[in-house]
Structures are given as C-alpha cells and as structure tokens.
Write a protein that holds these residues in place. Structure first.
Motif, PDB file in Angstrom:
ATOM      1  N   GLY A  28       0.848  -1.195   0.000  1.00 42.25           N
ATOM      2  CA  GLY A  28       0.000   0.000   0.000  1.00 42.25           C
ATOM      3  C   GLY A  28       0.875   1.233   0.000  1.00 42.25           C
ATOM      4  N   VAL A  57       6.089   5.970   0.739  1.00 43.87           N
ATOM      5  CA  VAL A  57       6.286   7.218   1.512  1.00 43.87           C
ATOM      6  C   VAL A  57       7.751   7.654   1.438  1.00 43.87           C
ATOM      7  CG1 VAL A  57       6.342   8.110   3.885  1.00 43.87           C
ATOM      8  CG2 VAL A  57       4.295   6.939   3.039  1.00 43.87           C
ATOM      9  N   PRO A  67       1.132   9.219   2.037  1.00 42.93           N
ATOM     10  CA  PRO A  67       0.096   8.201   2.154  1.00 42.93           C
ATOM     11  C   PRO A  67      -1.283   8.859   2.061  1.00 42.93           C
ATOM     12  CG  PRO A  67       0.918   8.766   4.324  1.00 42.93           C
ATOM     13  CD  PRO A  67       1.715   9.578   3.339  1.00 42.93           C
ATOM     14  N   HIS A 112      -5.446  -1.095  -8.110  1.00 44.65           N
ATOM     15  CA  HIS A 112      -6.214   0.157  -8.276  1.00 44.65           C
ATOM     16  C   HIS A 112      -5.788   0.899  -9.535  1.00 44.65           C
ATOM     17  CE1 HIS A 112      -7.112   0.068  -3.691  1.00 44.65           C
ATOM     18  NE2 HIS A 112      -7.981  -0.637  -4.380  1.00 44.65           N
ATOM     19  N   SER A 136      -2.974   0.395   5.284  1.00 41.97           N
ATOM     20  CA  SER A 136      -3.863   0.551   6.453  1.00 41.97           C
ATOM     21  C   SER A 136      -4.938  -0.526   6.443  1.00 41.97           C
ATOM     22  CB  SER A 136      -4.519   1.936   6.418  1.00 41.97           C
ATOM     23  OG  SER A 136      -5.316   2.062   5.221  1.00 41.97           O
ATOM     24  N   ALA A 137      -4.976  -1.317   5.393  1.00 40.16           N
ATOM     25  CA  ALA A 137      -5.920  -2.449   5.286  1.00 40.16           C
ATOM     26  C   ALA A 137      -7.351  -1.992   5.585  1.00 40.16           C
ATOM     27  CB  ALA A 137      -5.516  -3.574   6.239  1.00 40.16           C
ATOM     28  N   VAL A 182      -9.332  -0.602   2.875  1.00 44.68           N
ATOM     29  CA  VAL A 182     -10.126  -0.525   1.638  1.00 44.68           C
ATOM     30  C   VAL A 182     -10.290  -1.940   1.069  1.00 44.68           C
ATOM     31  CG1 VAL A 182     -10.152   0.382  -0.736  1.00 44.68           C
ATOM     32  CG2 VAL A 182      -9.431   1.839   1.159  1.00 44.68           C
ATOM     33  N   ASN A 231       4.872  -2.381   8.881  1.00 46.55           N
ATOM     34  CA  ASN A 231       4.131  -1.123   8.943  1.00 46.55           C
ATOM     35  C   ASN A 231       4.705  -0.312  10.104  1.00 46.55           C
ATOM     36  OD1 ASN A 231       2.033   0.905   9.161  1.00 46.55           O
ATOM     37  ND2 ASN A 231       0.683  -0.504   8.078  1.00 46.55           N
ATOM     38  N   GLU A 241       2.779   1.434  11.931  1.00 47.05           N
ATOM     39  CA  GLU A 241       1.689   1.365  12.931  1.00 47.05           C
ATOM     40  C   GLU A 241       0.965   0.021  12.790  1.00 47.05           C
ATOM     41  OE1 GLU A 241       2.466   5.266  13.913  1.00 47.05           O
ATOM     42  OE2 GLU A 241       1.057   3.924  14.927  1.00 47.05           O
ATOM     43  N   GLY A 269       8.132  -0.721  11.689  1.00 44.42           N
ATOM     44  CA  GLY A 269       9.200   0.192  11.253  1.00 44.42           C
ATOM     45  C   GLY A 269       8.952   0.616   9.822  1.00 44.42           C
ATOM     46  N   GLY A 270       9.879   1.444   9.290  1.00 44.64           N
ATOM     47  CA  GLY A 270       9.749   1.911   7.907  1.00 44.64           C
ATOM     48  C   GLY A 270      10.026   0.757   6.952  1.00 44.64           C
ATOM     49  N   ALA A 271       9.309   0.740   5.841  1.00 49.44           N
ATOM     50  CA  ALA A 271       9.430  -0.367   4.879  1.00 49.44           C
ATOM     51  C   ALA A 271      10.865  -0.532   4.389  1.00 49.44           C
ATOM     52  CB  ALA A 271       8.494  -0.116   3.698  1.00 49.44           C
TER      53      ALA A 271
END
Ligand code: APR
Length: 250
Positions: free
Chosen positions: A23, A28, A34, A120, A190-191, A193, A214, A216, A231-233
């Motif tokens: 996602g 980012v 995002p 998408h 953010s799972a 959609v 993620n 968060e 953590g950051g991707a």
C-alpha cells in the motif's frame, strides 16, 4: 525487533510461494504521501469529493486541478526506495513471485523482479472519456485543464476511482495468488479498503504465514498477521534481505 527479522527471514526462506500486498506506506520514503495517518492526503481532501468517479464526472476541472495535477508532479519525481528494491531482491533470489499493489505510482515495475498486479490501476496512462484513446501521462499537456484528446474528449487517469469496479482480471488473479501462497508480506497498508484488504484474509485461511511491515498496527495486526515488523518499509526490508543473504551463505 532483531528476533522478528530473523523469524521473517526463516519464514521466507522456508516458503515455497511468497506473495506481497503493498500500500501507500511503501512509497512514503519515495516522497509520495500516504492517504491516511500522518501527512495523509485524505487528511487534506475528502476522498469522496475528489477521488470518486462521480466527483470526477461532475467536475473534472476541480479534480484535475486539486488532485491529479499534484499527483502527477509527485509521481513524476518519485523513484523506488529500499522497500521496493528489497521486494525486487527477494524476487531475484527466487523468493517472491507476485506483488499485489494498491499503489498507482509504478515504482514496483521500476524496481523490477516480480509480477505486479495493479489492483487500483495506474497513473502511468490516461484515457479519453469519449474515444478511449490512451496516452502516457508524461505526454499529457497540462497547459489546458482538463486536458483533452484530439477528438475533444477529456482525459482521465487509468486509476480506479472510488465507486469503480476493480478490473476483473486483477481481482481474479489476486484471489488466485493469495489462495496459493504459503507466505504473504503485507507492506505499508492501512488495510481499510476492500477488496484489497481481503487478500491477506484469503491467504491466512489457506494456511499462509502473514508477515506485516508497517510503522503502525493495522486492523490485520491482531486477527490476521502472524506478527508485525514495526518500522519503515525500507529499513525493515533491508534488514530482512541482509538476514536472508546471511542464511544463504551458511
Ligand atoms: N513504511 C511502512 N509503512 C508505512 C510508512 C513507512 N515508511 N509510512 C506509512 N506507513 C503505513 C501507515 O501506517 C498506513 O498503515 O502505510 C499505511 C498507509 O495507509 P493508506 O494511506 O491508507 O494507504 P493504503 O492502505 O494503500 O490505502 C488503500 O485507499 O485511498 C485509497 O486507492 C487508495 O490505494 C489506496 C487505498
């Protein structure tokens, strides 16, 4: 976190068929904001007012001026980051076959390696609403808004607006690979959609290990993910790839 990195590397090394779902969070670090959470686009604009097909058809000038023009400038500048490159490295190592992405920035394709399903759609192309002619986004002249085709029709990006159906091939192929994988990396989403967020549920139901990356927790974290690498991707993918290369050297 190191033990979770080691656990993820072992799970991926053992897996026979790994799929990734990504996602906006993975892009980012390439300078693309995002949609939700800190700095999210939907914190500034109401998605139903700017990113639904009804809004676009009702006022294409507004949507072009407020959302699409800005997206084009940001995406034109963006390059793959360590998150995209890490997934590409897994593909080169024969450890990742398919990426289902919700992103329209084309960065997974630039990074290379795996089959990419653009759930998408994508921002690389625009299509005339009247005659259907397709043009590369880079060739669209933004001097006149909304940009028009030679036939006079308005161009629209080949992204899936809210209110539009997911292309049937993308949906069918995503369900297929999600039901066949034995491990799924869920990176930067953010799972929230559907139906994209349902792919990890399909994979889980078929016994796959769900590894979430993620900054968060997400709605998947408690119920579906086996564990969250928080953590950051880019940083997390670098650590996983380094650990996998260590395992391969042994
Ligand atoms: N590394 C990893 N994850 C990150 C990072 C990062 N550097 N930065 C943010 N995140 C996480 C956020 O915590 C959040 O969970 O990425 C996620 C981004 O969520 P969204 O902005 O909602 O993006 P996404 O899940 O792709 O949205 C799904 O919604 O608006 C529609 O069509 C749009 O495809 C999009 C869909």
């Amino acid at each position: 976190m190191l033990d979770l990195i080691q656990r993820a590397a072992k799970d991926l090394a053992r897996a026979k068929n790994v799929v990734a779902l990504t996602g906006a969070g993975i892009s980012v670090e390439s300078g693309i904001p995002p949609f939700r959470g800190k700095g999210g686009v939907w914190e500034k604009f109401d998605p139903m007012e700017y990113a639904s097909i009804e809004a676009f058809m009702a006022d294409p000038v507004k949507v072009w001026n407020v959302l699409i023009r800005e997206m084009k400038e940001i995406i034109d500048r963006a390059r793959p980051n360590d998150g995209h490159m890490g997934l590409a490295r897994l593909a080169q190592m024969g450890m990742l076959k398919t990426i289902i992405t919700q992103n329209v920035d084309g960065l997974h394709q630039l990074a290379g390696g795996a089959e990419v399903i653009e759930f998408h759609g994508n921002f690389a192309w625009h299509r005339c609403l009247d005659c259907g002619e397709k043009r590369r986004t880079g060739e669209i002249d933004l001097a006149v808004i909304p940009p028009r085709c030679r036939c006079g029709g308005i161009y629209r990006p080949e992204v899936i607006f809210f209110g539009e159906m997911i292309p049937s091939y993308c949906l069918m192929r995503s369900k297929q690979v999600s039901s066949q994988c034995d491990a799924m990396l869920v990176v930067g989403t953010s799972a929230t959609v559907q139906p994209a967020a349902y792919m990890p549920v399909i994979a889980k139901r078929n016994g796959a290990t769900i590894i979430e990356i993620n900054t968060e927790p997400s709605p998947l974290t408690r119920e579906i993910s086996d564990y969250l690498l928080r953590g950051g991707a880019g940083e997390v993918m670098n650590a996983i790839v380094a650990e996998l290369e260590e395992i391969r050297r042994q």
